[in-house]
Design a protein around this motif. Structure first.
Motif, mmCIF file in Angstrom:
data_model
loop_
_atom_site.group_PDB
_atom_site.id
_atom_site.type_symbol
_atom_site.label_atom_id
_atom_site.label_comp_id
_atom_site.label_asym_id
_atom_site.label_seq_id
_atom_site.Cartn_x
_atom_site.Cartn_y
_atom_site.Cartn_z
ATOM 1 N N THR B 300 -99.912 -24.002 99.065
ATOM 2 C CA THR B 300 -99.298 -24.651 97.899
ATOM 3 C C THR B 300 -99.498 -26.159 97.968
ATOM 4 O OG1 THR B 300 -97.127 -25.136 98.883
ATOM 5 C CG2 THR B 300 -97.452 -22.916 97.987
ATOM 6 N N ILE B 306 -101.078 -23.067 93.491
ATOM 7 C CA ILE B 306 -101.059 -21.924 94.406
ATOM 8 C C ILE B 306 -102.508 -21.601 94.743
ATOM 9 C CG2 ILE B 306 -100.591 -19.437 94.606
ATOM 10 C CD1 ILE B 306 -97.975 -20.732 94.371
ATOM 11 N N SER B 330 -97.619 -14.310 93.909
ATOM 12 C CA SER B 330 -98.439 -15.527 93.819
ATOM 13 C C SER B 330 -98.725 -15.839 92.352
ATOM 14 C CB SER B 330 -99.777 -15.344 94.544
ATOM 15 O OG SER B 330 -99.588 -14.905 95.862
ATOM 16 N N TYR B 334 -97.495 -19.014 90.223
ATOM 17 C CA TYR B 334 -98.510 -19.881 89.618
ATOM 18 C C TYR B 334 -98.240 -20.045 88.120
ATOM 19 C CZ TYR B 334 -103.010 -21.713 88.120
ATOM 20 O OH TYR B 334 -103.990 -22.494 87.566
ATOM 21 N N THR B 338 -97.149 -23.711 86.662
ATOM 22 C CA THR B 338 -98.065 -24.387 85.740
ATOM 23 C C THR B 338 -97.490 -24.349 84.318
ATOM 24 O OG1 THR B 338 -99.350 -22.360 85.482
ATOM 25 C CG2 THR B 338 -100.140 -23.921 87.120
#
Ligand SMILES: Cc1ncc(COP(=O)(O)O)c(C=O)c1O
Ligand SMILES: Cc1ncc(COP(=O)(O)O)c(C=O)c1O
Lengths: 355, 355
Positions: B300, B306, B330, B334, B338
């Motif tokens: 990270t 990620i 994950s 992510y 984001t």
């Protein structure tokens, strides 16, 4: 060696600092040596030019990822007015070893020595005549590529600047008090301790600050793993004389190999004094002290040559070494090394290089 | 905050790089923020000026002793054309923590944030609109005093420069192969690993070189003492999902506290996913793998957010994780991070700061 070194003379000569009292590191001579590196050309354009500022992009890699190495050595004026360098080839060798660790391309060591001799010829008036003074030489390499991607640079600059410095021992040699640092770490195996690279030095300020606050002049560094074994003193190597034998930490992958250190080992061997490089625990030194066998302790480096340790403090445990006086062997080593460096003693070892 | 930030506008606007393919770290915007420090005045003269080279004496301390710290964060353009920063106060906090370790005077964190917002306002056209692109922000401090004495500088410059960057994942997210480095050391307790300081980064190039040679994209760093415990991946923090539980190395005095790391821990806690910060041995991860319990692994950091680990190699021992595919957790992390950063998902945590 075929490359020619261009010389551009300065038209604006600076006054020299007062020889009686030169602050270390603040005065620089009129010229410097510069050489550039690019991926296409390799190292190119070696030149001696007027001492002048460096202009770099804010994104130049030196400002971000620490790709830089340096050296430190001295030029000495002899009583008969010659100028001597002390084992300068060892410094350029070490510069390349440092560069290797920091992913900087190697320089041509022979060219660097030729360049240094030429630079000092141009600047010969800057080599102080006063006993104890000398001209400090600072070769260094910086990554200049303007790029903040985390990767080795493709352009570098190698420079040598010269700084007249006063005697380290203006009031005679006084053994110093040393404080054992057991929290901060200078270096660890697999790290950068064997390289003369910028990051190692700023990292040591916090420990030095603490030593100063507590009334000591320098820090004794322990190994970064067990915090038991002796590494260096400040930015010097360290030696102990115990029961007639001289011991110093071995080159274990985290200490810097000093040129003074290697010269002292060679001198001692030549004199028939037993000298051993090995792992040394602090505990062992305290035990030798308790038995009355710790005869001398001293740091070694280009700046001070020999810096006798008069007191070593480790929390509640404190040692006063040789009654805070400079030991006989320390004195003999100091006199011999400085004698050779300044041309007052015959150089049987071929260590000095005349400019 | 009473200090005003002067703005000098550039008259020479550069073209923006092609949004489809921006190389990281090579393009810089038209302006930068600069502030100076002297012992007498403290930090003074905060200003936004045209992006321009820095001129320093060859003896400037930054070139010799590595007194420098930096940060890295991003500005994102939202679909409705606002500009967001992600937890920028955490970066200025960390900058001061890094400075403390390297004996650099602290900046006013609030002033820095005001300055950054103002700088980005001036440069708003430089915040890319293309999905995945962003404006990388690089605050950094360098020691500027011209003095090669080994002591903290009495003058510094703080700067912020801006660099438009492309998507980290132009071809979609692909899990990477990681190589366990067991010779080189990134950091050790008592060293500078917790600080974002230049020396840590160049020191890591040798290991990265070796990983690249062996066909891996990054290095997994082990602790510097026992070479058993997991620290970081490249310049990212690292997480493992083992049997439903997420684990990550604790802040042990040698790893950097990532802003992405802290955000992920907060997200997982909020989601009710068990997450534990503790010492993690590599052996333990292999055993979990052998038991079939190692479900996901990822790095990270600000750059990648990620970075899923698809393979972990430690000499003869090799693990292929989650069939080299990005794990469900994950992916969710992510998308959420984001999404918040780019204003596509509601920011329930108050992490974003609008410019
Ligand atoms: C960390 C460190 N150790 C030891 C030394 C001593 O080396 P030398 O004798 O070559 O000056 C220095 C100084 O150069 C140093 O920086
Ligand atoms: C050594 C190191 N670890 C971890 C990180 C991740 O930190 P962040 O999430 O704040 O980008 C970074 C990058 O900033 C780093 O340089």
């Amino acid at each position: 060696m075929t490359r020619t070194i261009e010389v551009v003379h300065s038209t604006n000569k600076k006054p020299k600092p007062n020889a009686d009292n030169i602050a270390f590191g603040k005065y620089f001579s009129d010229h410097m040596f510069v050489m550039d590196y690019s991926e296409e050309k390799g190292w190119y354009d070696p030149r001696i030019v007027p001492y002048a500022p460096i202009t770099l992009e804010p994104s130049a890699m030196i400002f971000h990822y620490g790709q830089t190495v340096f050296e430190g050595l001295k030029a000495y004026r002899t009583p008969d007015d010659r100028i001597l360098l002390f084992r300068p080839e060892k410094n350029f060798r070490r510069l390349n070893l440092s560069s290797e660790r920091i992913s900087i391309p190697a320089i041509d060591e022979e060219l660097a020595l030729v360049a240094l001799k030429k630079l000092i010829e141009v600047e010969k008036e800057w080599v102080p005549a006063l006993e104890g003074n000398s001209l400090y030489i600072r070769p260094f390499i910086i990554a200049t590529e303007p790029n903040i991607n985390l990767t080795p640079a493709n352009s570098y600059q190698f420079m040598m600047i010269l700084s007249p410095v006063g005697s380290y021992y203006k009031e005679g040699i006084k053994p110093v008090g040393i404080y054992v640092e057991d929290e901060y770490t200078r270096a660890v195996k697999g790290g950068t301790g064997t390289a003369k690279t910028a990051g190692n030095y700023a990292a040591a300020y916090k420990a030095q600050e603490r030593a100063t606050e507590k009334g000591y002049s320098q820090v004794l560094w322990l190994d970064g793993v067990e915090k038991k074994f002796i590494e260096e003193v400040g930015s010097m190597n360290v030696f102990f004389k115990v029961n007639g034998e001289v011991i110093t930490p071995e080159l274990n992958g985290s200490i810097l190999e000093g040129v003074t250190r290697m010269s002292i080992i060679e001198l001692l061997k030549d004199w028939g004094v037993p000298v051993i490089e090995r792992r040394i625990s602090l505990e062992e030194i305290y035990q030798a002290y308790d038995r009355g066998e710790l005869e001398e302790a001293f740091g070694t480096g280009t700046a001070a040559v020999i810096s006798p340790v008069g007191e070593l403090n480790w929390g509640q445990r404190n040692m006063v070494i040789n009654n805070r006086e400079m030991g006989e062997l320390s004195r003999k080593l100091y006199d011999t090394l400085t004698g050779i460096q300044t041309g007052k003693i015959e150089d049987r070892y071929n260590w000095t290089v005349e400019v």
